[in-house]
Motif scaffolding. Structure first.
Motif, PDB file in Angstrom:
ATOM      1  N   THR A 100     106.625  46.369 -26.487  1.00 59.94           N
ATOM      2  CA  THR A 100     107.797  45.997 -27.407  1.00 59.94           C
ATOM      3  C   THR A 100     108.863  46.926 -27.175  1.00 59.94           C
ATOM      4  O   THR A 100     109.037  48.256 -27.419  1.00 59.94           O
ATOM      5  N   VAL A 101     110.126  46.406 -26.743  1.00 58.31           N
ATOM      6  CA  VAL A 101     111.363  47.091 -26.159  1.00 58.31           C
ATOM      7  C   VAL A 101     112.160  46.738 -27.594  1.00 58.31           C
ATOM      8  O   VAL A 101     112.221  45.780 -27.874  1.00 58.31           O
ATOM      9  N   GLN A 102     113.323  47.632 -27.534  1.00 47.51           N
ATOM     10  CA  GLN A 102     114.312  47.504 -28.538  1.00 47.51           C
ATOM     11  C   GLN A 102     115.565  46.948 -27.510  1.00 47.51           C
ATOM     12  O   GLN A 102     115.835  47.451 -26.608  1.00 47.51           O
ATOM     13  N   THR A 103     116.369  46.208 -27.971  1.00 45.46           N
ATOM     14  CA  THR A 103     117.568  45.761 -27.646  1.00 45.46           C
ATOM     15  C   THR A 103     118.782  45.888 -28.921  1.00 45.46           C
ATOM     16  O   THR A 103     117.986  45.869 -29.860  1.00 45.46           O
ATOM     17  N   ALA A 104     119.921  45.524 -28.511  1.00 46.66           N
ATOM     18  CA  ALA A 104     121.031  45.547 -29.617  1.00 46.66           C
ATOM     19  C   ALA A 104     120.824  44.276 -30.614  1.00 46.66           C
ATOM     20  O   ALA A 104     121.067  44.380 -31.611  1.00 46.66           O
ATOM     21  N   ASP A 105     120.077  43.306 -29.963  1.00 47.84           N
ATOM     22  CA  ASP A 105     119.773  42.109 -30.959  1.00 47.84           C
ATOM     23  C   ASP A 105     118.287  42.110 -31.606  1.00 47.84           C
ATOM     24  O   ASP A 105     117.848  41.234 -32.371  1.00 47.84           O
ATOM     25  N   GLY A 106     117.732  43.242 -31.510  1.00 47.24           N
ATOM     26  CA  GLY A 106     116.214  43.461 -32.110  1.00 47.24           C
ATOM     27  C   GLY A 106     115.091  43.505 -30.813  1.00 47.24           C
ATOM     28  O   GLY A 106     115.351  43.854 -29.696  1.00 47.24           O
ATOM     29  N   ALA A 107     114.037  43.702 -31.636  1.00 44.57           N
ATOM     30  CA  ALA A 107     112.736  44.141 -30.677  1.00 44.57           C
ATOM     31  C   ALA A 107     112.341  42.973 -29.901  1.00 44.57           C
ATOM     32  O   ALA A 107     112.414  41.706 -30.429  1.00 44.57           O
ATOM     33  N   ARG A 108     111.769  42.973 -28.666  1.00 45.05           N
ATOM     34  CA  ARG A 108     111.081  41.769 -28.132  1.00 45.05           C
ATOM     35  C   ARG A 108     110.077  42.496 -27.120  1.00 45.05           C
ATOM     36  O   ARG A 108     109.932  43.607 -26.746  1.00 45.05           O
ATOM     37  N   GLU A 109     108.953  41.503 -26.962  1.00 42.27           N
ATOM     38  CA  GLU A 109     107.868  41.840 -26.155  1.00 42.27           C
ATOM     39  C   GLU A 109     108.360  41.468 -24.931  1.00 42.27           C
ATOM     40  O   GLU A 109     108.813  40.680 -24.316  1.00 42.27           O
ATOM     41  N   ALA A 110     107.749  42.449 -23.732  1.00 47.32           N
ATOM     42  CA  ALA A 110     107.763  42.316 -22.463  1.00 47.32           C
ATOM     43  C   ALA A 110     107.012  43.006 -21.564  1.00 47.32           C
ATOM     44  O   ALA A 110     106.203  43.608 -22.051  1.00 47.32           O
ATOM     45  N   TRP A 111     106.857  42.248 -20.332  1.00 50.57           N
ATOM     46  CA  TRP A 111     105.889  42.935 -19.449  1.00 50.57           C
ATOM     47  C   TRP A 111     106.710  44.201 -19.082  1.00 50.57           C
ATOM     48  O   TRP A 111     107.940  44.370 -18.711  1.00 50.57           O
ATOM     49  N   VAL A 112     105.887  45.274 -18.542  1.00 47.45           N
ATOM     50  CA  VAL A 112     106.275  46.507 -17.888  1.00 47.45           C
ATOM     51  C   VAL A 112     105.230  47.112 -17.114  1.00 47.45           C
ATOM     52  O   VAL A 112     104.112  46.924 -17.201  1.00 47.45           O
ATOM     53  N   TYR A 113     105.562  47.653 -15.885  1.00 49.00           N
ATOM     54  CA  TYR A 113     104.820  48.492 -14.748  1.00 49.00           C
ATOM     55  C   TYR A 113     104.858  49.965 -15.446  1.00 49.00           C
ATOM     56  O   TYR A 113     105.894  50.501 -15.406  1.00 49.00           O
ATOM     57  N   VAL A 114     103.604  50.560 -15.916  1.00 43.12           N
ATOM     58  CA  VAL A 114     103.524  51.717 -16.247  1.00 43.12           C
ATOM     59  C   VAL A 114     102.678  52.687 -15.068  1.00 43.12           C
ATOM     60  O   VAL A 114     101.977  51.901 -14.476  1.00 43.12           O
ATOM     61  N   ALA A 115     102.700  53.692 -15.053  1.00 41.79           N
ATOM     62  CA  ALA A 115     101.913  54.568 -14.170  1.00 41.79           C
ATOM     63  C   ALA A 115     100.308  54.224 -14.133  1.00 41.79           C
ATOM     64  O   ALA A 115     100.174  54.385 -15.244  1.00 41.79           O
ATOM     65  N   GLY A 116      99.799  53.982 -13.188  1.00 45.14           N
ATOM     66  CA  GLY A 116      98.267  54.049 -12.893  1.00 45.14           C
ATOM     67  C   GLY A 116      97.633  55.211 -13.117  1.00 45.14           C
ATOM     68  O   GLY A 116      98.536  56.342 -13.314  1.00 45.14           O
ATOM     69  N   ARG A 117      96.571  55.461 -13.025  1.00 44.21           N
ATOM     70  CA  ARG A 117      95.635  56.660 -13.385  1.00 44.21           C
ATOM     71  C   ARG A 117      96.120  57.890 -12.486  1.00 44.21           C
ATOM     72  O   ARG A 117      96.286  58.870 -12.772  1.00 44.21           O
ATOM     73  N   ALA A 118      96.200  57.429 -10.851  1.00 34.92           N
ATOM     74  CA  ALA A 118      96.458  58.516 -10.041  1.00 34.92           C
ATOM     75  C   ALA A 118      97.841  59.137 -10.401  1.00 34.92           C
ATOM     76  O   ALA A 118      97.820  60.398 -10.174  1.00 34.92           O
ATOM     77  N   ALA A 119      98.906  58.122 -10.716  1.00 39.50           N
ATOM     78  CA  ALA A 119     100.199  58.779 -11.105  1.00 39.50           C
ATOM     79  C   ALA A 119     100.218  59.673 -12.279  1.00 39.50           C
ATOM     80  O   ALA A 119     100.991  60.709 -12.387  1.00 39.50           O
ATOM     81  N   GLU A 120      99.317  59.274 -13.434  1.00 44.05           N
ATOM     82  CA  GLU A 120      99.359  60.104 -14.521  1.00 44.05           C
ATOM     83  C   GLU A 120      98.553  61.414 -14.253  1.00 44.05           C
ATOM     84  O   GLU A 120      99.034  62.429 -14.803  1.00 44.05           O
TER      85      GLU A 120
END
Length: 136
Positions: A100-120
């Protein structure tokens, strides 16, 4: 058809936006993700949300991108390929999750790519540097 929260090379003005998204979006708006951090060791960033990797008060800034419905499935596959993401695979470079990301218009659900295990793991070993302003 969830929008995408992008924070690196997929943002407007960056190389992968021009290559993959330009001409296929409906809307791009400034967005931010609290309690997250980005790290890098080179030409692209990794977003993390693990408590031990996110300094107090850290925020990641990016864009919420809505893509044209007729191109959504194709773009989803292209983005998964770019991010080396395969659903259910253990060795993904990135994982695709809903946030859930924030925008000037409020919160929205979105896809995001996050670090995999090796990167973490590399971040924990001190091999990547934190981008303290949260902006790629």
């Amino acid at each position: 058809m969830r929008p995408f929260f992008v924070y690196g090379t997929l943002k407007r003005g960056q190389s992968n936006y021009a290559r993959l998204l330009a001409g296929y979006t409906l809307r791009e708006v400034r967005a931010w993700l609290p309690a997250a951090a980005i790290y890098t060791a080179g030409p692209y960033p990794f977003l993390v949300q693990a408590a031990d990797l996110v300094p107090a008060g850290a925020i990641v800034f990016g864009e919420l991108i809505e893509v044209q419905p007729d191109h959504y499935q194709r773009l989803l596959q292209l983005l998964d390929g770019l991010e080396d993401y395969v659903p259910g695979r253990a060795g993904n470079l990135y994982e695709r999750i809903v946030v859930t990301v924030q925008t000037a218009d409020g919160a929205r659900e979105a896809w995001v790519y996050v670090a995999g295990r090796a990167a973490e793991a590399a971040i924990r070993r001190g091999e990547l540097r934190w981008i303290s302003n949260g902006e790629w």
